[in-house]
Write a protein that holds these residues in place. Structure first.
Motif, PDB file in Angstrom:
ATOM      1  N   GLN A   1     -19.175  -9.384  -9.834  1.00 23.67           N
ATOM      2  CA  GLN A   1     -19.033  -8.083  -9.183  1.00 23.67           C
ATOM      3  C   GLN A   1     -19.814  -7.997  -7.879  1.00 23.67           C
ATOM      4  O   GLN A   1     -19.455  -7.258  -6.973  1.00 23.67           O
TER       5      GLN A   1
ATOM      6  N   ASN B   1     -15.841  -3.138  -7.888  1.00 30.78           N
ATOM      7  CA  ASN B   1     -15.597  -3.281  -6.461  1.00 30.78           C
ATOM      8  C   ASN B   1     -14.102  -3.287  -6.173  1.00 30.78           C
ATOM      9  O   ASN B   1     -13.273  -3.384  -7.080  1.00 30.78           O
TER      10      ASN B   1
ATOM     11  N   THR C   1     -17.740 -11.394  -3.201  1.00 28.95           N
ATOM     12  CA  THR C   1     -16.559 -10.889  -2.473  1.00 28.95           C
ATOM     13  C   THR C   1     -15.282 -11.530  -2.986  1.00 28.95           C
ATOM     14  O   THR C   1     -14.235 -11.442  -2.342  1.00 28.95           O
TER      15      THR C   1
END
Length: 493
Positions: free
Chosen positions: A336, A360, A339
């Motif tokens: 998490q 995200n 990216t």
């Protein structure tokens, strides 16, 4: 332009705005009926022996949907078809009374009740429209079941009677139509929930100009998905590295199917992280899959692996015991914080429900209705009663992007999409693992260059390809070549 899908209340409000401009409600009813009748005549010509006029029973209820039915009966009668109308007592609608009177004046036989006096080639359902939101009483259930048991072609006007227009749930039964001619715009319940079971082939009857106020609730995911052509100078590093993480000692199959799907969807490299006892089986099936023993990895090792890949597929066969919880608590925070494109499936969703957090924007969650119910702490029945509301609630609670799997899978990114491909044979263990692997693979390859609904559609098309020889007994482990054909635009449909 994408096909737009509407909530029933939006359709009704659209009609009222039209009538508020001094347009005739009865004129609209006649226009819808006329267009529908012309479509029916063309359909009958294609379905039945040319030049033969079919025997048609038109079943009319007590609302404006019945008014459509009466007028369709009139127009078909004028075209030379043999028409009988079977009708409930008229309701209060002025337009309904006008339609019934206009039809009666043509000389069409109108029979009170629904005891069919002969066998018909076609049964037209105009019993209930999109306003139905209550459970049908025993008498109406009996009528609908009587229509369903007839041998002729079944055609519903606007929506199969008994089907809730927005959720696609029968109340508790509905007409099983071969064709549905839906007025003005598409309704969500025709495509999701159990709607596909009842709606048959859906055709829109356009009769109003779209105004600026009308807003869709969803879009139908296009069946045609075009992936970019590969460059001649590409290599395995050009097409993404997928990490598939799961594989409890007692559950190795899910990781195998997800990893194979990732490769067949085009990933350049795939690494499976699972209990070492599964490694021999994985290599026997797919020697191109790289392997790591999940039990031998430290937090530092996990960070190093995450730094080397483009997407992570997490949760397949992870389990729900103390060992699985420890693995979740190790992996989940690290992925998490990255990216990476992250697909959360199966047991990862189980632990997410235990400890809800905001995900995200690169997280893609793929629950079925049972998993969604646990994530929202409600019942499966509540999920199925309003799948559209449920997927919005999931995103509101957890953020991220969501796929609510099932018949007419829903996909929520910035907008809501409905997948119309797929088949009942796909309701078998492992299909979700294949989808998760495909999602990680295609996101690793294209990132934001491919939409989530396109991936779900490719998975469904692969399932339809595999089901060409029959749905019963379809197996997820056989999906690999179908996935390969789907991502190359070569499904045998």
């Amino acid at each position: 332009m994408q096909q737009q899908v509407y909530h029933s209340q939006a359709i009704q409000a659209w009609e009222q705005r039209w009538f508020g401009q001094q347009n005739s409600s009865y004129g609209l009813m006649k226009q819808v009926a006329w267009i529908t009748a012309q479509r029916l005549i063309a359909l009958f010509d294609s379905q039945f022996e040319p030049q033969k006029k079919q025997r048609v029973a038109v079943c009319c209820g007590q609302g404006n949907n019945a008014g459509d039915g009466y007028l369709i009966a009139k127009y078909l009668f004028q075209a030379g078809f043999k028409i009988d109308v079977y009708a409930a007592p008229l309701g209060m609608s002025k337009d309904l009374h006008a339609a019934e009177q206009e039809t009666r004046e043509t000389g069409i036989t109108i029979v009170s009740g629904f005891n069919f006096q002969q066998n018909y080639d076609v049964y037209i359902d105009a019993l209930f429209g999109i306003g139905l939101n209550r459970a049908l009483n025993a008498e109406w259930q009996h009528i609908i079941q009587r229509v369903n048991t007839q041998d002729g072609l079944k055609i519903s006007i606007d929506i199969p009677s008994g089907l809730q227009a927005n959720s696609g749930q029968p109340l508790p039964c509905a007409i099983k139509a071969d064709y549905t001619f839906t007025a003005l715009g598409l309704k969500a319940g025709l495509f999701t929930g159990q709607g596909k079971e009842y709606a048959g082939t859906v055709t829109v009857i356009p009769a109003l100009p779209v105004d600026d106020v009308l807003e869709p609730i969803a879009y139908l995911s296009p069946i045609k998905v075009n992936l970019p052509t590969r460059k001649a100078f590409g290599h395995k590093g050009s097409y993404g590295h997928v990490l598939v993480v799961g594989g409890h000692a007692d559950m190795g199959g899910a990781v195998i199917m997800a990893a194979e799907a990732a490769f067949h969807a085009g990933a350049g490299k795939v690494t499976a992280i699972c209990d070492a006892k599964h490694h021999t089986a994985i290599l026997a099936r797919a020697p191109n899959i790289m392997l790591r023993d999940i039990n031998a990895l430290s937090a530092s090792d996990v960070q190093d692996l995450i730094a080397q890949v483009d997407a992570v597929c997490f949760g397949m066969g992870l389990g729900r015991d103390d060992w699985a919880k420890q693995q979740f608590e190790l992996w989940f925070p690290l992925i998490q914080q990255s990216t990476l494109e992250v697909v959360l499936d199966a047991d990862a969703l189980w632990f997410l429900a235990e400890s809800p957090v905001q995900l995200n924007k690169h997280s893609y969650c793929t629950p079925h209705s049972g998993e969604a119910a646990r994530l929202l702490n409600i019942s499966v029945q509540e999920i199925e009663a309003d799948r559209i509301q449920a997927i919005h609630q999931l995103q509101q609670k957890y953020a991220g992007q969501w796929v609510l799997k099932g018949a007419g899978s829903l996909i929520l990114q910035n907008e809501l999409w409905i997948c119309t491909a797929g088949n009942a044979g796909m309701g078998t263990g492992g299909m979700g693992d294949v989808l998760a692997g495909m999602m990680a693979s295609l996101k690793a390859q294209f990132h934001q260059g491919i939409h989530l609904h396109e991936i779900v559609t490719l998975h469904a098309l692969a399932g339809d390809d595999l089901a060409q020889r029959g749905m019963r007994g379809l197996q997820a482990q056989d999906m690999a070549q179908a996935v390969y054909r789907a991502v190359n635009g070569r499904t045998m449909l």
